[in-house]
Write a protein that holds these residues in place. Structure first.
Motif, short mmCIF file in Angstrom:
data_model
loop_
_atom_site.label_atom_id
_atom_site.label_comp_id
_atom_site.label_asym_id
_atom_site.label_seq_id
_atom_site.Cartn_x
_atom_site.Cartn_y
_atom_site.Cartn_z
N LEU A 75 41.13 87.50 14.88
CA LEU A 75 39.77 88.05 14.44
C LEU A 75 38.77 87.39 14.82
N ASP B 81 34.82 91.60 14.61
CA ASP B 81 35.53 92.28 13.52
C ASP B 81 35.10 91.83 12.15
N ILE C 288 33.06 94.20 7.29
CA ILE C 288 34.09 94.30 8.51
C ILE C 288 33.50 95.44 9.54
N THR D 203 36.89 97.45 14.54
CA THR D 203 37.95 96.52 14.53
C THR D 203 39.19 97.23 14.84
N LYS D 204 40.12 96.44 15.47
CA LYS D 204 41.33 96.90 16.22
C LYS D 204 42.39 96.82 15.00
N ALA E 272 41.93 92.65 8.72
CA ALA E 272 40.69 92.32 8.40
C ALA E 272 40.38 92.22 6.96
#
Lengths: 586, 315
Positions: free
Chosen positions: A55, A110, A372, A376-377, A382
């Protein structure tokens, strides 16, 4: 023949260079995906086994100069237990500009750490943060935590840009109040103060003759370098000269949290501006002006940076300090001063009328916060990381190390630092764990964790950080501390402050004043430019007449630039904050 | 640029079409680079007309027209500021332009040094500072000139030349000159490189002929070398006039203190102090645009002047 090959070469070059131009536009490979596959390119583990992900994190409040993939003892534990590793983006200088650039680019890392609430709110407005309400069941440490109930409520009400969602997780929840030390406190070089006959100090200005006398006794350090009473630096200035304004905290006046241009009396709840005729800021300017006239102020104050000042403290070239932590290495046991036969070091010598700022019990945390990214993938991972980070056990792990390494518990459950532990802490040794590095390295990446160090663990009743455990507080004092106790008649400095009424407990409302709207900020910045510049000129002015002329210049210009508007805004907002603060306190 | 044009002409007369296409293909990558890095960013100018907030789509923010262009002129204190900043910018730029023949003379004298190893050493040592960042330059300057610990002040005090240390850094005196001196120290060798290379392109037959006619060293410099370098000098001069307002900010940002701010604050630094430090992207863009307009006007004026006086121009 030769000519032709040149032509071909030229064409090839042209094509290649064009290709190079476009090559930069490709998407970078995701490093987090590689560890999960083996040499054949097939997934190497079964589905139940979690994949190691990386991350990215941009923590604006970070005080670490380490960046890149985290490599220390906690990183190893995280890789084992969470299967998460973190890549920290560089922070340091000009983080706000970096944030602006990232946001203008449309993508945040992230995990983001915000330094001011307005930054977080701007990101919420732009839809760049994840609404954590969707992950309620995966974050019991945050949503079902009694310690955080006000912080979560505050975040919903004040930090969600009016949406009522939970995007921003406040940090440093818990008491900050005087348990062991205050951030601001006046200190003098003890041995020299003793030799000067320990004159009584009644008010701020009394330090000048005392320090003058000290300088006469101790004009040079052992290396023959000149000693000054006061040495300042300007690289932390925002709208005012911070090193000068910060003396206000000795009298319980905030010149930082609400706005550097305003002076808020944290106990009496009155508010004024730094440019009022009777402002403390003017008094502080006069103080340093007088110091300079008496030859007590380091003439390099204007041009040197923070690091240089720290070096000077380490070398014992400055007699006075106003931050409890600003002593360089002079006060560390390793330097040999504090345990010498005639112990020396920077020790607490307050003026009698001081009312030192005491931070409030932060039920809503402080403006530093985490969030967050909505892009974010790995939202689940996360979320998992944040949940882990807000576990009180994680706090203990990160600030004290794993049990059995630095600390252990007695039969009655009371935790204590072992001999080997103190050896590592006192001498700043590397951790005897895989990954190594110092004990404090993981924490500096985040700067603040979820709670404050002096919060009592609900399970054990002892503070989260080892620093406030009973055995730590009573641990063998240095000769310097012993001498100070004999002189003052108090076991600790906090006891003395409390007993003599030298403390100003602050209200949490100082953390609740929203930042000014953009138009006003622009004006404040223009005003700040004038105040900052003229303040330093005033301190180094030739005579009182020049000092007064510069002050009038600040006031005239600031009024011309709209100071009244700034004042009106903050007076109104301060009143509102005082009204709302009761909603977030027990 | 002038040389490229001449070459192009020669090639064209030989093999018209094919040569042209080939040259076009060869320049294509550079055109693409210029397009991407110099023209596409011009789109960013549109930010000056909106109340832009980072993270939002530009069109979702409020259109404010010329609001930010008016800010610097909206208030007498800000107007005085702009005048002061322009004064500093122009003063330091003209100081630079006025001394812009220094690198040329440096190159000439360097090439006159007969002992090759010595020449190389001098050239290397004068070029290196160009690659040192201003932050490091500052730390060197600080250890030389600071009040207490500075080498120079120590030396002066020990030699009894002064009674009290001299404040070289935190002073409002001679700011323009000292800043110019730092800049020259840093860039002299680097700026001479162009002249050194054009020195080699001067026809050596001219020198031989002059020698036969009895010309000495100085006569050769005066009648052959300097006239040979003048075209380069004028191209560079014109470009530096176009960059009159772009005297950079890094150097001044690092050297600025409250004491010298009145004189050191150039336009770029002002934009930074006001716009970026205050996180106001729209305002910073607007001031930056004003700057581009002034630069463009100056460049065209200088070009017209050169055409008028010398019959040569860069366009």
């Amino acid at each position: 023949m030769k000519n032709k090959s040149v032509k071909v070469l030229a064409l090839v070059m042209a094509v290649l260079m064009t290709a190079v131009v476009f090559a930069g536009c490709g998407k970078p490979q995701d490093p987090g995906k590689t560890p999960g596959t083996n040499a054949d390119g097939k997934p190497s583990e079964t589905k139940t086994e979690k994949e190691l992900v990386t991350l990215s994190a941009f923590i604006m409040q970070s005080v670490s100069s380490n960046f890149g993939l985290q490599e220390d003892w906690i990183a190893e534990i995280m890789r084992d237990e969470l299967k998460i590793q973190i890549e920290f983006a560089p922070t340091g200088d000009q983080v706000e500009q970096k944030l602006q650039a990232m946001m203008a680019g449309g993508e945040l890392p992230d995990i983001v750490g915000f330094k001011e609430s307005k930054q977080g709110i701007a990101a919420v407005e732009a839809g760049m943060l994840l609404n954590l309400d969707q992950y309620k069941d995966k974050m019991p440490n945050i949503f079902e935590n009694d310690l955080l109930k006000y912080a979560v409520k505050y975040s919903r009400n004040e930090l969600s840009a009016g949406t009522g969602g939970f995007y921003i997780i406040p940090s440093a929840v818990g008491p900050l109040g005087a348990t062991k030390d205050t951030n601001w406190k006046p200190m003098l070089m003890w041995d020299v103060y003793k030799k000067a006959g320990m004159p009584e100090i009644n008010t701020l200005e009394d330090y000048l003759p005392v320090v003058k006398k000290m300088q006469e006794i101790y004009p040079e350090n052992e290396a023959g370098e000149k000693v000054y009473g006061f040495s300042l630096f300007s690289d932390w200035d925002s709208l005012t000269a911070l090193q000068i304004s910060t003396l206000s905290f000795m009298y319980g006046i905030d010149t930082e949290y609400v706005s550097p241009l305003m002076e808020v009396h944290v106990s009496e709840h009155t508010i004024g501006s730094v440019l009022d005729e009777d402002s403390f800021y003017k008094r502080a300017l006069q103080f340093y002006f007088n110091a300079n006239q008496m030859g007590l102020l380091d003439p390099d104050s204007l041009t040197q940076k923070f690091d240089t000042v720290q070096e000077k403290y380490t070398a014992g070239r400055i007699l006075f300090s106003h931050f409890s932590w600003m002593t360089g290495q002079f006060n560390s046991r390793g330097s040999g001063h504090v345990d010498a036969d005639e112990p020396n070091g920077y020790e607490f010598v307050p003026a009698k009328d001081f009312k030192i700022y005491d931070a409030p019990n932060q039920t809503i945390g402080r403006a530093w916060s985490f969030a967050i990214s909505s892009r974010t993938k790995y939202p689940d991972r996360a979320v998992e990381l944040m949940n882990w980070l807000y576990d009180t056990e994680t706090y203990k792990l990160m600030s004290n190390g794993p049990k059995g390494v630095l600390w252990d518990t007695m039969e009655n459950g009371e935790p204590y630092i072992t001999e080997a532990g103190w050896d590592i802490i006192d001498n700043n040794k590397d951790m005897p764990l895989p990954g190594g590095k110092k004990l404090t390295d993981p924490t500096t990446n985040w700067n603040t964790l979820g709670y404050t160090a002096s919060l009592n663990d609900p399970k054990t009743g002892y503070t989260l950080s080892y620093r406030y455990w009973p055995t730590s507080l009573t641990r063998n004092p240095t000769k310097l501390q012993q001498e100070w106790r004999d002189w003052s008649g108090y076991p600790t400095q906090i006891a003395m402050m409390k007993d003599l009424g030298m403390i100003s407990p602050a209200t949490q409302a100082i953390n609740m004043v929203p930042s000014a709207p953009d138009d006003l900020l622009m004006k404040m910045n223009q005003i700040g430019d004038v105040v900052r510049t003229n303040s330093w000129k005033m301190v180094f002015a030739k005579d009182q007449a020049e000092f007064d002329a510069l002050w009038n210049d600040i006031v005239t210009k600031a009024n011309g630039l709209g100071m009244q508007e700034v004042k009106d805004y903050y007076i109104e907002q301060w009143a509102l904050a005082l009204e709302r603060v009761s909603e977030y306190e027990d | 640029m002038a040389f490229v044009k001449n070459n192009a002409k020669k090639q064209k007369s030989k093999m018209k079409d094919i040569g042209g296409k080939k040259l076009f293909l060869m320049t294509l990558p550079f055109l693409i680079i210029i397009f991407i890095f110099a023209y596409v960013p011009l789109f960013g100018w549109s930010f000056a007309f909106f109340d832009y907030k980072a993270g939002h789509k530009l069109l979702n923010t409020n259109f404010v027209g010329l609001k930010y262009f008016m800010v610097p002129f909206s208030n007498s204190i800000l107007r005085a500021d702009i005048v002061r900043v322009m004064r500093n910018t122009l003063a330091m730029s003209f100081l630079g332009i006025g001394t812009s023949m220094l690198p040329m003379f440096f190159a000439i004298f360097l090439s006159e040094i007969g002992f090759r190893p010595y020449r190389k050493v001098v050239q290397t040592l004068t070029t290196i500072p160009h690659f040192i960042s201003w932050v490091l330059v500052y730390s060197v300057v600080w250890s030389l000139f600071s009040l207490n610990d500075g080498f120079v002040n120590h030396l002066l005090l020990k030699l009894n030349l002064v009674d009290a240390p001299i404040a070289f850094l935190g002073t409002s005196n001679n700011v323009w000159i000292t800043q110019w001196a730092y800049g020259t120290w840093k860039n002299l060798g680097w700026n001479a490189i162009l002249y050194i290379s054009s020195l080699n392109s001067i026809d050596s037959m001219l020198y031989e002929a002059a020698e036969i006619d009895g010309a000495g060293r100085f006569a050769k410099i005066f009648y052959i070398t300097i006239p040979g370098l003048l075209p380069t000098f004028f191209v560079l001069l014109m470009l530096s006039i176009g960059n009159l307002l772009n005297n950079g900010m890094e150097q001044y940002y690092i050297f600025q203190t409250a004491m010298n701010k009145e004189y050191i604050e150039v336009l770029d630094l002002y934009v930074y102090n006001q716009g970026i430090r205050g996180n106001n992207i729209s305002y910073a863009t607007a001031v930056g645009m004003l700057k581009s307009l002034v630069s463009l006007t100056l460049l065209f004026t200088a070009n017209w002047f050169s055409k008028f006086v010398r019959g040569e121009s860069i366009f």
